[in-house]
Design a protein around this motif. Structure first.
Motif, PDB file in Angstrom:
ATOM      1  N   LEU A  23     109.554 168.258  -1.525  1.00 32.90           N
ATOM      2  CA  LEU A  23     108.795 167.288  -0.728  1.00 32.90           C
ATOM      3  C   LEU A  23     108.551 167.789   0.688  1.00 32.90           C
ATOM      4  N   VAL A  24     109.599 168.167   1.371  1.00 28.63           N
ATOM      5  CA  VAL A  24     109.481 168.582   2.772  1.00 28.63           C
ATOM      6  C   VAL A  24     108.654 169.857   2.897  1.00 28.63           C
ATOM      7  N   GLY A  25     108.764 170.743   1.908  1.00 30.31           N
ATOM      8  CA  GLY A  25     108.050 172.003   1.969  1.00 30.31           C
ATOM      9  C   GLY A  25     106.545 171.856   2.033  1.00 30.31           C
ATOM     10  N   VAL A  26     105.997 170.853   1.360  1.00 33.46           N
ATOM     11  CA  VAL A  26     104.546 170.629   1.376  1.00 33.46           C
ATOM     12  C   VAL A  26     104.059 170.380   2.801  1.00 33.46           C
ATOM     13  N   PHE A  27     104.790 169.574   3.536  1.00 31.65           N
ATOM     14  CA  PHE A  27     104.395 169.265   4.908  1.00 31.65           C
ATOM     15  C   PHE A  27     104.716 170.413   5.859  1.00 31.65           C
ATOM     16  N   ALA A  28     105.805 171.143   5.572  1.00 29.75           N
ATOM     17  CA  ALA A  28     106.138 172.300   6.399  1.00 29.75           C
ATOM     18  C   ALA A  28     105.048 173.369   6.294  1.00 29.75           C
ATOM     19  N   MET A  29     104.533 173.588   5.089  1.00 30.94           N
ATOM     20  CA  MET A  29     103.466 174.566   4.908  1.00 30.94           C
ATOM     21  C   MET A  29     102.172 174.094   5.559  1.00 30.94           C
ATOM     22  N   ALA A  30     101.872 172.810   5.434  1.00 35.26           N
ATOM     23  CA  ALA A  30     100.654 172.269   6.051  1.00 35.26           C
ATOM     24  C   ALA A  30     100.708 172.389   7.567  1.00 35.26           C
ATOM     25  N   ARG A  31     101.906 172.271   8.125  1.00 38.33           N
ATOM     26  CA  ARG A  31     102.083 172.385   9.572  1.00 38.33           C
ATOM     27  C   ARG A  31     102.331 173.816  10.028  1.00 38.33           C
ATOM     28  N   ARG A  32     102.263 174.762   9.097  1.00 41.84           N
ATOM     29  CA  ARG A  32     102.452 176.189   9.388  1.00 41.84           C
ATOM     30  C   ARG A  32     103.819 176.454  10.027  1.00 41.84           C
ATOM     31  N   LEU A  33     104.851 175.937   9.368  1.00 36.96           N
ATOM     32  CA  LEU A  33     106.214 176.074   9.892  1.00 36.96           C
ATOM     33  C   LEU A  33     107.084 176.977   9.025  1.00 36.96           C
ATOM     34  N   LEU A 144     109.118 156.571   4.833  1.00 39.16           N
ATOM     35  CA  LEU A 144     108.694 155.722   5.937  1.00 39.16           C
ATOM     36  C   LEU A 144     107.575 156.369   6.764  1.00 39.16           C
ATOM     37  N   LEU A 145     107.654 157.677   6.923  1.00 40.44           N
ATOM     38  CA  LEU A 145     106.685 158.396   7.765  1.00 40.44           C
ATOM     39  C   LEU A 145     105.544 159.015   6.968  1.00 40.44           C
ATOM     40  N   TYR A 146     105.506 158.765   5.656  1.00 44.54           N
ATOM     41  CA  TYR A 146     104.604 159.507   4.766  1.00 44.54           C
ATOM     42  C   TYR A 146     103.147 159.456   5.212  1.00 44.54           C
ATOM     43  N   ARG A 147     102.612 158.264   5.419  1.00 47.28           N
ATOM     44  CA  ARG A 147     101.184 158.144   5.729  1.00 47.28           C
ATOM     45  C   ARG A 147     100.834 158.840   7.038  1.00 47.28           C
ATOM     46  N   ARG A 148     101.670 158.663   8.032  1.00 48.27           N
ATOM     47  CA  ARG A 148     101.383 159.288   9.323  1.00 48.27           C
ATOM     48  C   ARG A 148     101.594 160.798   9.263  1.00 48.27           C
ATOM     49  N   PHE A 151      98.613 162.373   7.562  1.00 54.65           N
ATOM     50  CA  PHE A 151      97.456 162.442   8.452  1.00 54.65           C
ATOM     51  C   PHE A 151      97.611 163.568   9.467  1.00 54.65           C
ATOM     52  N   THR A 152      98.759 163.617  10.146  1.00 55.12           N
ATOM     53  CA  THR A 152      98.954 164.613  11.195  1.00 55.12           C
ATOM     54  C   THR A 152      99.121 166.029  10.657  1.00 55.12           C
ATOM     55  N   SER A 153      99.573 166.151   9.420  1.00 57.89           N
ATOM     56  CA  SER A 153      99.788 167.481   8.838  1.00 57.89           C
ATOM     57  C   SER A 153      98.503 168.079   8.284  1.00 57.89           C
ATOM     58  N   PHE A 154      97.686 167.253   7.659  1.00 61.13           N
ATOM     59  CA  PHE A 154      96.491 167.761   6.984  1.00 61.13           C
ATOM     60  C   PHE A 154      95.203 167.515   7.762  1.00 61.13           C
TER      61      PHE A 154
END
Length: 265
Positions: A23-33, A144-148, A151-154
């Motif tokens: 789960l966390v990895g998807v957002f980490a990759m989108a944020r280039r982390l 809890l933070l999913y929607r935001r 948005f901010t990641s993608f």
């Protein structure tokens, strides 16, 4: 295999870790982390070594070091042009500190091996319980933070217009990432934590367009890699990290091949 308590503990902890990383990895990759994930794993090694030196649980030291580093890194986001250089310097410093702490603790080389590459026999029920609580905290925060976060990641440019406190959300995500790195190190070791966080997510990007599809695929690949690695490690007595990293690398290469074939057709 499941008649052995350490294997039951390893599979329980591994399943929790895989779900969190997927789960966390998807957002980490989108944020280039991905680079920062690798750095946090090295900082986690230093924290675990420090914990062994002072006589506390390695996971606690890892949590302390990675959380502080995540907050510090979040403060650097306003000066992006310098943050990568600072991150590299900090990474080198903490790797050196980790070696120093292990040397001062007078522990044998097996301690360093377990911290760096993980160990399926070293996880007891107390650690499983701790990983469970941390995993629940991470998953609840992501929900809890999913929607935001989505948005901010993608769509970071659009989000910067609507949200005035996006940097605070970035720090919160870095804290979540630090927690994920710390609990993942219990399975794959601090040196190769980024394998479970980045590779399943990177693979999912090659054949899934929707965010929900990427999350489902990433979590599935992380689970399959962890379960397969634990089983093969039990059968062969080879390091579990080798099998997990091999599985996730093969999955990533196959996803690249599939993506090329799709574009050709």
């Amino acid at each position: 295999m499941f008649a052995l308590e350490f294997m039951r503990n390893a599979y329980a902890a591994g399943t929790l870790v895989a779900l969190v990383c997927g789960l966390v990895g998807v957002f980490a990759m989108a944020r280039r982390l991905s680079f920062l994930t690798h750095t946090l794993s090295e900082i986690g090694f230093s924290g675990a070594s420090f914990a062994i030196w002072i006589g506390i649980a390695p996971l606690n030291g890892m949590l302390f070091f990675t959380l502080l580093s995540a907050i510090f890194t979040g403060k650097l986001n306003k000066r992006k042009e310098q943050s990568d250089a600072v991150t590299s310097a900090v990474s080198a410093l903490f790797m050196g500190l980790g070696v120093l702490f292990l040397s001062l603790s007078n522990k044998n080389s097996s301690y360093a091996t377990n911290i760096l590459f993980g160990s399926i026999v070293g996880i007891d029920q107390a650690e499983v319980n701790q990983i469970l609580l941390l995993a629940i905290a991470v998953l609840a925060a992501m929900l809890l933070l999913y929607r935001r976060l989505k948005f901010t990641s993608f769509d970071p440019e659009g989000a910067s217009i609507i949200y005035k406190h996006e940097n605070f959300l970035s720090i919160l995500f870095l804290i979540i990432l630090a927690l994920s790195v710390s609990i993942s190190a219990q399975i794959v070791g601090s040196l190769l934590v980024f394998v479970l966080i980045t590779l399943p997510a990177a693979s999912s990007q090659n054949f899934c367009r929707s965010v929900s599809g990427q999350i489902a695929a990433s979590m599935t690949l992380a689970l399959l890699g962890t379960w397969t690695g634990l089983y093969l490690s039990y059968v062969t007595n080879w390091p579990v990290t080798f099998f997990i990293s091999s599985f996730e690398t093969a999955a990533f290469l196959l996803s690249l091949l599939g993506k090329r074939l799709m574009f050709r057709t």
